[in-house]
Design a protein around this motif. Structure first.
Motif, PDB file in Angstrom:
ATOM      1  N   HIS A  91      13.137  -7.757  -0.013  1.00  0.00           N
ATOM      2  CA  HIS A  91      12.598  -7.528  -1.353  1.00  0.00           C
ATOM      3  C   HIS A  91      11.135  -7.942  -1.498  1.00  0.00           C
ATOM      4  CE1 HIS A  91      14.405 -11.547  -1.328  1.00  0.00           C
ATOM      5  NE2 HIS A  91      13.572 -11.888  -2.298  1.00  0.00           N
ATOM      6  N   PRO A 114       9.037  -4.732   2.158  1.00  0.00           N
ATOM      7  CA  PRO A 114       9.871  -3.524   2.179  1.00  0.00           C
ATOM      8  C   PRO A 114       9.833  -2.721   3.471  1.00  0.00           C
ATOM      9  CG  PRO A 114       7.986  -3.240   0.727  1.00  0.00           C
ATOM     10  CD  PRO A 114       7.988  -4.677   1.124  1.00  0.00           C
ATOM     11  N   GLU A 143      17.995   9.266  -1.490  1.00  0.00           N
ATOM     12  CA  GLU A 143      16.547   9.049  -1.513  1.00  0.00           C
ATOM     13  C   GLU A 143      15.771  10.237  -0.949  1.00  0.00           C
ATOM     14  OE1 GLU A 143      14.666   6.641  -2.769  1.00  0.00           O
ATOM     15  OE2 GLU A 143      16.396   5.609  -3.596  1.00  0.00           O
ATOM     16  N   ILE A 151      14.472  -3.766   5.476  1.00  0.00           N
ATOM     17  CA  ILE A 151      14.057  -3.903   4.086  1.00  0.00           C
ATOM     18  C   ILE A 151      14.270  -5.345   3.615  1.00  0.00           C
ATOM     19  CG2 ILE A 151      14.574  -3.227   1.708  1.00  0.00           C
ATOM     20  CD1 ILE A 151      15.401  -0.506   2.729  1.00  0.00           C
ATOM     21  N   LYS A 202       2.561   3.006   5.247  1.00  0.00           N
ATOM     22  CA  LYS A 202       1.917   3.934   4.316  1.00  0.00           C
ATOM     23  C   LYS A 202       0.618   4.490   4.913  1.00  0.00           C
ATOM     24  CE  LYS A 202       3.002   4.294   0.234  1.00  0.00           C
ATOM     25  NZ  LYS A 202       3.866   5.248  -0.516  1.00  0.00           N
ATOM     26  N   PHE A 242      10.696   6.264   1.994  1.00  0.00           N
ATOM     27  CA  PHE A 242      11.373   6.720   0.782  1.00  0.00           C
ATOM     28  C   PHE A 242      10.367   7.198  -0.263  1.00  0.00           C
ATOM     29  CE2 PHE A 242      15.516   3.994   1.156  1.00  0.00           C
ATOM     30  CZ  PHE A 242      15.930   4.813   2.192  1.00  0.00           C
ATOM     31  N   GLU A 243       9.217   6.567  -0.327  1.00  0.00           N
ATOM     32  CA  GLU A 243       8.229   6.892  -1.352  1.00  0.00           C
ATOM     33  C   GLU A 243       7.374   8.111  -1.007  1.00  0.00           C
ATOM     34  OE1 GLU A 243       7.418   2.555  -3.435  1.00  0.00           O
ATOM     35  OE2 GLU A 243       5.958   3.331  -2.002  1.00  0.00           O
ATOM     36  N   VAL A 281      11.220   1.754   3.137  1.00  0.00           N
ATOM     37  CA  VAL A 281      10.843   1.967   1.742  1.00  0.00           C
ATOM     38  C   VAL A 281       9.573   2.810   1.657  1.00  0.00           C
ATOM     39  CG1 VAL A 281      10.134   0.843  -0.403  1.00  0.00           C
ATOM     40  CG2 VAL A 281      12.023  -0.108   0.939  1.00  0.00           C
ATOM     41  N   TYR A 338       5.090  -2.489   5.180  1.00  0.00           N
ATOM     42  CA  TYR A 338       5.042  -1.393   4.205  1.00  0.00           C
ATOM     43  C   TYR A 338       3.646  -0.776   4.164  1.00  0.00           C
ATOM     44  CZ  TYR A 338       4.678   0.651  -0.508  1.00  0.00           C
ATOM     45  OH  TYR A 338       4.427   1.468  -1.576  1.00  0.00           O
TER      46      TYR A 338
END
Length: 392
Positions: free
Chosen positions: A232, A235, A269, A230, A210, A242-243, A239, A206
């Motif tokens: 928990h 991610p 999303e 993915i 980013k 998605f952000e 994910v 993740y």
């Protein structure tokens, strides 16, 4: 200027039914007028050609940003014949523009493919080549999928400079794994040159994803496939994408690569303006079951599903019109599904005159029946494919 009027078609609309009857006028290969519903019909005194749409659904030409081959031809062959075949197959399936997409290979084979595209572009009889999508070789072996590990390597700026020197402005998209050594530098280098940087075949965390998006990556190739899944507590790329509101994602909607519930999740999303329908098709598209050589692997297609000997999915056989149909079947509203196949990929590639049915846009159009079968396809105002059994 040649004038063509298309009558008796259904056009997408914001009404309750989603479509409305209308007419479209084309002048010199460009959409001149679009009249919907109760608007007065376009006059035909000056029309050179008139087409009766027979009540079919008229949409902008679809745009495939990820296709490797069709009708038994692989664009890595480096021949005009392969590009001609893919251009014709795309037109037959409602696609009017596409990115010729590579697989991981030797530099020699990649250069051969690039040279063939440079020679061929502008001579298409069907769908237009909008440029090249380089998928690999800067991919992570942990998430290689069907990509040939023999050719996978770390990002190399000197090699990429040589590629761009050879291909010039043809390169529109590059898929890579940003977590590899040199990956972020490559992302920034490509971004500065206006090339869409896409993430896939990646084991990026993740946090690494980013960072890649902050460095200039703005797209995810065949989302969910060929990347860290993915979890928990982990991610991953999905994910992170998605952000990021500015990041768009590709979806292979063939009921194989993505479950319909995942298709709906992507839509919720990212929305229609950040979700792109693709085929990711290999040369088996349009050919049926059998054995094929793709990316240096023997690929078997059974019931339309392409796999390697170990069961790994090896690209797809879906067509754009079938992907559109399956997106609607999955629960995506027709208007948004069409947008994901037309306007959104055009926006991703910066094709400002394509992807919308509006005055001033290129007359790249497709007429579909109620089963999403292509009746005819038009590019720059000229019909380049017509279904043989159709009288429209």
């Amino acid at each position: 200027m040649p004038v063509c009027i298309i009558r008796n078609v259904r056009l997408l609309d914001k009404s309750e039914s989603g479509t409305v009857t209308g007419d479209v006028a084309i002048r010199d290969g460009v959409i001149a007028e679009v009249l919907r519903g109760g608007a007065a019909l376009i006059r035909n005194e000056a029309a050179d050609t008139e087409i009766d749409g027979g009540g079919g659904l008229l949409i902008p030409g679809m745009i495939d940003v990820h296709i490797h081959g069709a009708d038994g031809f692989d664009m890595m062959d480096g021949t005009a014949r392969s590009l001609e075949a893919v251009s014709a197959a795309c037109a037959r399936t409602g696609c009017t523009s596409f990115l010729a997409t590579s697989v991981s290979s030797s530099a020699e084979d990649l250069f051969g493919m690039l040279d063939s595209v440079a020679r061929f572009i502008g001579n298409e009889a069907g769908a237009r080549v909008a440029g090249v999508h380089i998928e690999g070789p800067y991919l992570n072996t942990k998430r290689k999928g069907m990509q040939n590990e023999r050719y996978l390597r770390h990002p190399d700026l000197d090699e990429m400079k040589a590629i761009l020197a050879r291909a010039g402005s043809l390169i529109r998209m590059v898929t890579l794994a940003p977590e590899l050594p040199g990956g972020l530098e490559m992302v920034a280098y490509l971004k500065e040159r206006g090339i869409v940087v896409s993430v896939a075949h990646s084991d990026a965390t993740y946090e690494e994803a980013k960072q890649a998006f902050r460095s200039g990556a703005s797209h995810v190739t065949h989302c969910f496939n060929g990347m860290r899944p993915i979890h928990h507590r982990d991610p991953g790329v999905v994910v992170a994408a998605f952000e990021e509101p500015g990041v768009s994602v590709q979806a292979i909607v063939d009921d194989v690569h993505l479950h319909p519930a995942i298709v709906r999740l992507l839509y919720r999303e990212k929305g229609a303006d950040r979700m792109v329908l693709i085929t990711d098709a290999l040369q088996a598209m349009g050919m049926g079951d059998g054995s094929y050589l793709f990316g240096g692997h023997r690929v078997t297609v059974t019931d339309g599903v392409a796999t390697l000997a170990d069961g790994t999915l090896a690209s797809s056989t879906i067509t754009m019109n079938a992907a559109l149909a399956k997106a609607v079947q999955a629960g995506i509203p027709l208007r948004d599904a069409v947008r994901m196949a037309t306007e959104t990929p055009a926006a991703v590639l910066g094709l400002t005159r394509k992807g919308r049915l509006a005055p001033g846009m290129d007359a790249d159009l497709v007429l579909l029946d109620e089963r999403f079968e292509v009746q005819w396809t038009m590019v720059d105002g000229a019909v380049v494919y017509r279904r043989a059994e159709s009288s429209r």
